[in-house]
Design an enzyme around this catalytic site. Structure first.
Site, PDB file in Angstrom:
ATOM      1  N   ASN A 247     -10.820  -2.437  -5.284  1.00 15.34           N
ATOM      2  CA  ASN A 247     -10.160  -1.609  -5.807  1.00 15.34           C
ATOM      3  C   ASN A 247     -10.680  -1.430  -7.770  1.00 15.34           C
ATOM      4  O   ASN A 247     -10.535  -0.810  -8.292  1.00 15.34           O
ATOM      5  CB  ASN A 247      -8.572  -2.086  -6.538  1.00 15.34           C
TER       6      ASN A 247
ATOM      7  N   ASP B 190       0.838  -1.217  -0.359  1.00 12.82           N
ATOM      8  CA  ASP B 190      -0.017  -0.302  -0.174  1.00 12.82           C
ATOM      9  C   ASP B 190       0.956   1.674   0.074  1.00 12.82           C
ATOM     10  O   ASP B 190       2.164   1.107   0.405  1.00 12.82           O
ATOM     11  CB  ASP B 190      -0.757   0.143   1.394  1.00 12.82           C
TER      12      ASP B 190
END
Ligand code: IPE
Ligand code: IPE
Ligand code: MG
Length: 238
Positions: free
Chosen positions: A66, A18
């Site tokens: 996502n 991330d």
């Protein structure tokens, strides 16, 4: 398969990669540049894990959620994935890396999926590290899919409902052929799982770092592993 060089080294390392966007933003670059830099870190990750004798490395590359990102960003990520796969084939052969994937990969663009299938087929007999890419992956979706498969077997009489146990569930997940991760690393400081391997991480150790993924280098991996090796896993015992 190569055994870990030290017993303290995790057999299976899972990573939530991330912070690509924040890395780019802090440099005044588009998010896309962060993803590009992140892809470089993936190369380092595979190398350092192999050097340390880790057998399985699972990388969270694209989540079910996502898909809710702007179309342009998804497009850039898919292009990057395709390029990554294209350039990796030879390197994986040379380094004896076996590529696997978990997640709803049928949702990937055709060209991406074809490349993925190709690399997986070409590396399937490799005996070094197993690199598992989580693509269009969501743990809840995975558990729902597994439940559906189990239900079908119960319906057909292949499976007795009374005999369903932990092992039955585990055997129907995308990860059926892999051991559970021993260590989870999440970069960029977020303290959440974001729908990643909810079942499989039940007893994993967590290592959270504030560094963004593109800034997480080999020395950082070594530090995380060393930190892990000093921990005492109790698994509910005293
Ligand atoms: C991780 O970086 C890559 C993916 C989730 C695909 P992000 O894109 O989430 O970066 P941040 O969290 O916005 O900084
Ligand atoms: C998790 O990161 C997914 C991947 C690393 C692929 P996100 O950036 O999507 O997670 P949230 O939105 O911060 O929970
Ligand atoms: Mg993020």
């Amino acid at each position: 398969m190569a055994m870990p060089t030290h017993p303290e080294v995790p057999r299976h390392l899972a990573v939530i990669m991330d912070g690509n966007g924040r890395w780019a933003k802090s440099r005044g670059l588009p998010r896309k540049a962060g993803h590009r830099a992140g892809a470089e870190t993936v190369r380092e990750a595979v190398d350092v894990c192999q050097e340390m004798g880790i057998e399985f490395l699972t990388l969270y590359a694209f989540s079910s959620e996502n898909w809710n990102r702007p179309e342009k960003e998804i497009e850039a990520l898919m292009k990057l994935l395709e390029r990554f796969l294209k350039t990796k084939t030879r390197e994986f052969a040379k380094k004896n890396v076996r590529l696997k994937a978990i997640g709803q990969t049928h949702r990937l663009p055709d060209s991406c999926r074809a490349e993925l299938e190709k690399v997986m087929a070409e590396t399937k007999d490799n005996t070094g590290i197993t690199l598992i890419l989580a693509l269009s992956y969501g743990s809840r979706e995975e558990i729902a899919d597994a439940t559906r498969r189990i239900a079908v077997k119960v319906q057909s009489g292949e499976l007795d409902a009374g005999e369903i146990g932990n092992d039955t569930i585990a055997a129907h997940l995308d990860t059926a052929e892999f051991p559970d991760p021993d260590l989870l690393i999440r970069t960029s400081g977020e303290l959440r799982l974001s729908n990643f391997l909810l079942w499989q991480l039940s007893y994993a150790e967590f290592y959270i770092t504030s560094k963004n993924w593109p800034d997480f280098h080999k020395a950082d991996f070594r530090e995380a592993i060393e930190n892990y090796s000093r921990r005492h896993r109790r698994f509910g015992r005293v």
